[in-house]
Design a protein around this motif. Sequence first.
Motif, PDB file in Angstrom:
ATOM      1  N   SER A  84      10.687  15.904  25.152  1.00 43.64           N
ATOM      2  CA  SER A  84       9.657  15.752  26.167  1.00 43.64           C
ATOM      3  C   SER A  84       8.942  17.084  26.361  1.00 43.64           C
ATOM      4  CB  SER A  84      10.262  15.280  27.489  1.00 43.64           C
ATOM      5  OG  SER A  84      11.106  16.267  28.019  1.00 43.64           O
TER       6      SER A  84
ATOM      7  N   ASN B 132       6.752  12.225  27.394  1.00 48.09           N
ATOM      8  CA  ASN B 132       7.856  12.241  26.436  1.00 48.09           C
ATOM      9  C   ASN B 132       7.393  11.773  25.063  1.00 48.09           C
ATOM     10  OD1 ASN B 132       8.097   9.351  26.287  1.00 48.09           O
ATOM     11  ND2 ASN B 132       9.077   9.430  28.295  1.00 48.09           N
ATOM     12  N   ASP B 133       8.338  11.697  24.139  1.00 48.84           N
ATOM     13  CA  ASP B 133       7.977  11.520  22.733  1.00 48.84           C
ATOM     14  C   ASP B 133       7.330  10.181  22.409  1.00 48.84           C
ATOM     15  OD1 ASP B 133      10.206  10.026  23.124  1.00 48.84           O
ATOM     16  OD2 ASP B 133      11.423  10.985  21.582  1.00 48.84           O
ATOM     17  N   ARG B 134       7.170   9.322  23.394  1.00 46.59           N
ATOM     18  CA  ARG B 134       6.479   8.066  23.123  1.00 46.59           C
ATOM     19  C   ARG B 134       5.012   8.278  22.748  1.00 46.59           C
ATOM     20  NH1 ARG B 134       8.522   2.928  26.147  1.00 46.59           N
ATOM     21  NH2 ARG B 134      10.576   3.594  26.789  1.00 46.59           N
TER      22      ARG B 134
ATOM     23  N   GLU C 280       3.540   9.937  17.175  1.00 47.66           N
ATOM     24  CA  GLU C 280       3.931   9.074  16.078  1.00 47.66           C
ATOM     25  C   GLU C 280       4.868   9.852  15.177  1.00 47.66           C
ATOM     26  OE1 GLU C 280       0.880   6.967  13.791  1.00 47.66           O
ATOM     27  OE2 GLU C 280      -0.235   6.896  15.667  1.00 47.66           O
TER      28      GLU C 280
ATOM     29  N   ARG D 299      16.310   5.644  28.088  1.00 45.81           N
ATOM     30  CA  ARG D 299      16.444   5.767  26.643  1.00 45.81           C
ATOM     31  C   ARG D 299      17.563   6.735  26.298  1.00 45.81           C
ATOM     32  NH1 ARG D 299      12.804   7.775  22.676  1.00 45.81           N
ATOM     33  NH2 ARG D 299      11.263   8.265  24.247  1.00 45.81           N
TER      34      ARG D 299
ATOM     35  N   ASP E   5      13.349   9.247  30.135  1.00 40.31           N
ATOM     36  CA  ASP E   5      12.474   8.117  29.854  1.00 40.31           C
ATOM     37  C   ASP E   5      12.967   6.868  30.584  1.00 40.31           C
ATOM     38  OD1 ASP E   5      10.452   6.620  28.926  1.00 40.31           O
ATOM     39  OD2 ASP E   5      11.065   6.579  26.831  1.00 40.31           O
TER      40      ASP E   5
END
Lengths: 200, 193
Positions: free
Chosen positions: A93, A108-110, A113, B102, B168
């Motif tokens: 994140s 965060n890493d969402r 890609e 998560r 998350d």
Amino acid sequence: MIRFLTWCIAGILLAGIVHIVVILSAPRYGTQDALHRFAGTSGTGTFQLIPHASVADGTLPGADVYFAHALCRFSLEENAVRIRAELNAPFWSLAVFDLQGTNRYSVNDRVAESGKLDIRLLTPLQRVQLRENDETGTDAATGVDVPLTFTNGFILIRVFAEDGYARRKTLEDLQSATCGRDENRPAPDLLSQNIESGGN
Amino acid sequence: MRLLVNLTVMMGIALVLGLGSAWMAIDSGLRFGRIIVGPWIASPDTGAAVNDPYLAASHARTGEIVLGLGEGVMFVATTDSGGNELDGDCTYLLSGDFPPARLWTLTLSDTAQKPVIADEFIPGFHNRGILRKADGSFEISVAPSVQPGNWLPSEKGGRFQLVARLYDTGLGASGVRLVQPKMPAIERLECSA
């Protein structure tokens, strides 16, 4: 007696003012030295790796020991800042703090890609200027644009690293992360353009 | 003379009440939007750019680098479910599960929020390395001596805190929480002096 009570009530009212003054002025005298201590100077374009609690006594207060951390000091005064990194971890994140240490933006890493982080921090004005550039087709749009209402601050990347091995791998990834000035020059400042054309 | 006495009384009241109440508000964390689940307490708003002067003041005092709303929420437990302070001489059983996230990590810290760590080894758990029961819940023994199953080693003597970070998760994002999140219960089993 009534006079004395009046003085007491005045004292209570004054206490309210003292209370408000202390609360409002506290952030100015706070100890936000951890960010300043680790971040180094702005404009270097690279992240400083924060020592893990297992190897150093002083680390970021409140940092998760299961995470590796890297910090970068940035300034938007000259141009937008582009954060790029390639992180291979189950979770990471990113947070943006102002100079007082208030968390102003986090993600965060969402947003990324396949572990590729590409975020641009800019002022609302820089955003407008870059948008104009994009329309003329001179610059390709980057990943995520984050407009900020302040110009100086810190970027903190947290990467989940469950053990020493994962941490060493992660630190290598973080070492090649960049937070330098955006190479996409914004459109020439409208005001200075007018002055130039006026002079011709 | 009378005026002087009255002035002194007034200033005294102003300073004692004003400074005292300010100190209490900052130190005890007079915070809005806290999530309290049994012994677990979280202040997700610390990670948001909200204009709360009390939050800013308390934050300036601790200097803590808080988790942002987009990153996660941190819960701290200083007591067991019975309300007794967590003691290094006692054995505790954590049972249940964390709210959906998560990733979560569970670590120990001393009362000054300094993480407990032994060289390369991190005493703690995360959701990718824990033994679960058939129904998906887990049990963790927090004890100074070796325990079967999930054992989280605590240090004998002295107090400690349990720190759970949920990454998350939807917990912090919504201002209104319709359902109280479920956190593991912390049950004290036995204590040895």
